[in-house]
Enzyme design. Structure first.
Site, PDB file in Angstrom:
ATOM      1  N   ASP A   1       0.846  -1.196   0.000  1.00 14.25           N
ATOM      2  CA  ASP A   1       0.000   0.000   0.000  1.00 14.25           C
ATOM      3  C   ASP A   1       0.878   1.241   0.000  1.00 14.25           C
ATOM      4  O   ASP A   1       2.097   1.157   0.162  1.00 14.25           O
ATOM      5  CB  ASP A   1      -0.996  -0.003   1.160  1.00 14.25           C
ATOM      6  CG  ASP A   1      -0.329  -0.030   2.524  1.00 14.25           C
ATOM      7  OD1 ASP A   1       0.879   0.224   2.604  1.00 14.25           O
ATOM      8  OD2 ASP A   1      -1.029  -0.292   3.515  1.00 14.25           O
ATOM      9  N   SER A   2       0.269   2.390  -0.182  1.00 17.54           N
ATOM     10  CA  SER A   2       1.036   3.609  -0.446  1.00 17.54           C
ATOM     11  C   SER A   2       1.627   4.253   0.796  1.00 17.54           C
ATOM     12  O   SER A   2       2.475   5.130   0.696  1.00 17.54           O
ATOM     13  CB  SER A   2       0.142   4.635  -1.134  1.00 17.54           C
ATOM     14  OG  SER A   2      -0.839   5.125  -0.227  1.00 17.54           O
ATOM     15  N   GLY A   3       1.164   3.848   1.967  1.00 17.08           N
ATOM     16  CA  GLY A   3       1.578   4.497   3.208  1.00 17.08           C
ATOM     17  C   GLY A   3       0.613   5.570   3.675  1.00 17.08           C
ATOM     18  O   GLY A   3       0.736   6.089   4.788  1.00 17.08           O
TER      19      GLY A   3
ATOM     20  N   PHE B   1      -2.562   5.431   4.593  1.00 16.28           N
ATOM     21  CA  PHE B   1      -3.365   5.080   5.767  1.00 16.28           C
ATOM     22  C   PHE B   1      -2.563   5.261   7.045  1.00 16.28           C
ATOM     23  O   PHE B   1      -3.034   5.852   8.015  1.00 16.28           O
ATOM     24  CB  PHE B   1      -3.865   3.636   5.658  1.00 16.28           C
ATOM     25  CG  PHE B   1      -4.649   3.180   6.873  1.00 16.28           C
ATOM     26  CD1 PHE B   1      -6.011   3.377   6.936  1.00 16.28           C
ATOM     27  CD2 PHE B   1      -4.021   2.585   7.951  1.00 16.28           C
ATOM     28  CE1 PHE B   1      -6.737   2.982   8.054  1.00 16.28           C
ATOM     29  CE2 PHE B   1      -4.726   2.182   9.074  1.00 16.28           C
ATOM     30  CZ  PHE B   1      -6.101   2.382   9.125  1.00 16.28           C
TER      31      PHE B   1
ATOM     32  N   ASP C   1      -2.739   8.486  -1.635  1.00 12.24           N
ATOM     33  CA  ASP C   1      -4.029   9.153  -1.474  1.00 12.24           C
ATOM     34  C   ASP C   1      -4.125   9.752  -0.091  1.00 12.24           C
ATOM     35  O   ASP C   1      -3.359   9.410   0.806  1.00 12.24           O
ATOM     36  CB  ASP C   1      -5.170   8.156  -1.685  1.00 12.24           C
ATOM     37  CG  ASP C   1      -5.133   7.031  -0.642  1.00 12.24           C
ATOM     38  OD1 ASP C   1      -4.061   6.406  -0.478  1.00 12.24           O
ATOM     39  OD2 ASP C   1      -6.154   6.787   0.007  1.00 12.24           O
TER      40      ASP C   1
ATOM     41  N   GLY D   1     -10.527   4.492   2.285  1.00 14.50           N
ATOM     42  CA  GLY D   1     -11.221   5.361   3.230  1.00 14.50           C
ATOM     43  C   GLY D   1     -11.931   4.585   4.315  1.00 14.50           C
ATOM     44  O   GLY D   1     -12.133   3.376   4.219  1.00 14.50           O
TER      45      GLY D   1
ATOM     46  N   ASP E   1      -7.847  -7.087   1.847  1.00 12.41           N
ATOM     47  CA  ASP E   1      -6.836  -7.441   2.838  1.00 12.41           C
ATOM     48  C   ASP E   1      -7.274  -6.955   4.204  1.00 12.41           C
ATOM     49  O   ASP E   1      -8.090  -6.041   4.321  1.00 12.41           O
ATOM     50  CB  ASP E   1      -5.495  -6.794   2.482  1.00 12.41           C
ATOM     51  CG  ASP E   1      -5.532  -5.279   2.670  1.00 12.41           C
ATOM     52  OD1 ASP E   1      -5.164  -4.800   3.767  1.00 12.41           O
ATOM     53  OD2 ASP E   1      -5.960  -4.575   1.731  1.00 12.41           O
TER      54      ASP E   1
ATOM     55  N   CYS F   1     -11.581 -28.390  10.340  1.00  9.19           N
ATOM     56  CA  CYS F   1     -10.535 -27.545   9.766  1.00  9.19           C
ATOM     57  C   CYS F   1      -9.301 -28.382   9.469  1.00  9.19           C
ATOM     58  O   CYS F   1      -8.914 -29.242  10.264  1.00  9.19           O
ATOM     59  CB  CYS F   1     -10.190 -26.405  10.727  1.00  9.19           C
ATOM     60  SG  CYS F   1      -8.881 -25.311  10.121  1.00  9.19           S
TER      61      CYS F   1
ATOM     62  N   CYS G   1      -6.196 -27.136   9.017  1.00 11.59           N
ATOM     63  CA  CYS G   1      -4.944 -26.425   9.299  1.00 11.59           C
ATOM     64  C   CYS G   1      -4.055 -27.232  10.242  1.00 11.59           C
ATOM     65  O   CYS G   1      -4.507 -28.152  10.935  1.00 11.59           O
ATOM     66  CB  CYS G   1      -5.221 -25.034   9.877  1.00 11.59           C
ATOM     67  SG  CYS G   1      -5.636 -24.994  11.638  1.00 11.59           S
TER      68      CYS G   1
ATOM     69  N   CYS H   1      -5.261 -27.321  13.984  1.00 12.32           N
ATOM     70  CA  CYS H   1      -6.405 -28.186  14.285  1.00 12.32           C
ATOM     71  C   CYS H   1      -6.058 -29.661  14.114  1.00 12.32           C
ATOM     72  O   CYS H   1      -6.673 -30.523  14.740  1.00 12.32           O
ATOM     73  CB  CYS H   1      -7.593 -27.816  13.407  1.00 12.32           C
ATOM     74  SG  CYS H   1      -8.325 -26.217  13.837  1.00 12.32           S
TER      75      CYS H   1
ATOM     76  N   HIS I   1      -4.502 -20.896  12.451  1.00 16.12           N
ATOM     77  CA  HIS I   1      -5.912 -21.275  12.291  1.00 16.12           C
ATOM     78  C   HIS I   1      -6.748 -20.141  11.704  1.00 16.12           C
ATOM     79  O   HIS I   1      -7.542 -20.358  10.773  1.00 16.12           O
ATOM     80  CB  HIS I   1      -6.519 -21.715  13.624  1.00 16.12           C
ATOM     81  CG  HIS I   1      -8.001 -21.902  13.523  1.00 16.12           C
ATOM     82  ND1 HIS I   1      -8.581 -23.001  12.924  1.00 16.12           N
ATOM     83  CD2 HIS I   1      -9.027 -21.083  13.882  1.00 16.12           C
ATOM     84  CE1 HIS I   1      -9.894 -22.864  12.926  1.00 16.12           C
ATOM     85  NE2 HIS I   1     -10.192 -21.720  13.502  1.00 16.12           N
TER      86      HIS I   1
END
Length: 406
Positions: free
Chosen positions: A92-94, A96, A171, A254, A301, A339, A341, A344, A370
């Protein structure tokens, strides 16, 4: 070859499955992108994330710029090689982190617009560490207080050095508490920055022709206002560089009102071009995933699966629960018997309960494994439901079970 291909569509014309083609492999969409903020998913190995079925990882330009430095990652051969991950990567652009850390909110912005509107939003008892102007953002590092400056050009340079397959335009992130007037100015500012990002991206792509092409996504702002969201989408779509190429995809950014998530996403996906992928930044609760995918989001994400795992919160088809409570002290069953994983298959609730009580680091590792697998399976099953034509039935059954205890 096309960067993105659509395979199956929902009847509403928005939700779809498809494939994003990157230099480091395909991403079958919709897809959950695991978050490795500082070039690592906390508490687990990158190899473990591959075994869990995660198709791509996202790292953060702000954090990696401050530590160890994007030049070091570049020298190492790029993000994937630096962290021993051979699959697709995002950065990401940084924007946030500059905003959220700059006003003291750390990692979370409320998904609720209720409250007094103010353009001087800051967490109680915190110093403002970031100041925005039309050229960029000046901020103090949350690590040592040193002063730094991010502009669209700087963000592009950092992300090119990090070398991810998919990067985002710089942004200005606003909160739901900002006034309508500020949101209007922010959309205009983000549009102007997007023009500069494309220009710098083309320049750096030519200079770094020895590295694989990095897809650039524009970021849609506009908060909870329909006209601003649609304006932002149309504005980003209209931007092209000297090569005649525009953005390769789009991020919907946003702070978003949870109760209106689907509506806001729909405003955007109705405006954005059909042949380009859309990424929703920062969501991972089951109901949010279904809503986002239904309204046309291809990837998303969130740090939530790993973050809550470190605090003993476990995702289960019957709802989320805290495994450090006393009722699990003598529970010798897996977290979820269905599950597949590693956690589990090998460990019991009682053992993991013990690890948290003993403050052992292994607790975070086992729970993160998990939770990440739960999230990946959830999205994989949604993708199969869209392809199979039973999305509505699957949505009703899955969410009805997960939220039955509410």
């Amino acid at each position: 070859d096309p960067f993105f291909t659509v395979r199956t569509r929902l009847d509403n014309g928005l939700g779809r499955t498809g494939t994003i083609h990157t230099p480091h492999g395909d991403i079958h969409t919709p897809a959950f992108v695991g978050v490795g903020t500082k070039a690592t998913v906390k508490a687990v190995l990158p190899e473990a994330m591959k075994e869990l079925g995660v198709q791509a990882l996202l790292a953060n330009a702000y954090h990696l710029y401050l530590q160890p430095g994007s030049d070091i990652v570049d020298e190492a051969g790029g993000l994937g090689r630096f962290m021993n991950w051979d699959g697709p990567t995002f950065t990401d652009s940084g924007g946030f982190q500059v905003m959220s850390l700059g006003v003291g909110f750390k990692k979370v912005l409320a998904m609720d617009a209720v409250g007094v509107q103010s353009d001087d939003v800051i967490a109680e008892g915190k110093e403002r560490l970031a100041h925005v102007d039309d050229d960029g953002v000046t901020f103090k590092s949350h690590l040592d207080g040193s002063r730094h400056r991010f502009t669209p050009e700087v963000s592009m340079r950092i992300q090119h050095q990090l070398g991810a397959d998919i990067i985002f335009a710089f942004d200005e992130l606003t909160t739901l508490m900002n006034t309508r007037g500020y949101q209007e100015r922010s959309v205009e500012r983000t549009q102007a920055w997007a023009v500069r990002c494309i220009a710098e991206h083309e320049k750096l792509t030519a200079q770094r022709a020895h590295r694989p092409y990095q897809a650039l996504f524009g970021v849609v702002q506009g908060a909870q206002y329909e006209d601003l969201r649609r304006q932002a989408c149309r504005g980003l779509e209209s931007i092209v560089g000297e090569s005649g190429r525009g953005f390769d995809g789009y991020g919907i950014g946003g702070a978003l009102e949870k109760q209106n998530l689907g509506t806001i996403v729909r405003w955007c996906t109705e405006e954005l071009p059909e042949h380009k992928p859309r990424h929703l930044l920062g969501i991972s609760e089951p109901d949010d995933m279904f809503v986002a995918i239904e309204h046309g989001v291809d990837t998303f994400d969130c740090v939530n699966p790993s973050r809550v795992a470190r605090n003993a919160a476990i995702y289960h088809p019957d709802g989320r629960f805290n495994i450090n409570t006393s009722r699990f002290r003598r529970d010798f069953t897996p977290i979820d018997e269905d599950c597949d994983c590693y956690t589990c298959r090998h460990y019991t609730r009682a053992y993991i309960h013990h690890l948290f009580k003993a403050k052992e680091m292994l607790a975070a590792t086992l729970c993160t494994i998990h939770n990440e697998r739960f999230t990946v399976r959830l999205v994989d099953d949604i993708r199969a439901a869209v392809d199979g034509g039973y999305f509505e039935e699957h949505k009703a059954e899955t969410l009805g079970r997960f939220y039955a205890r509410r």
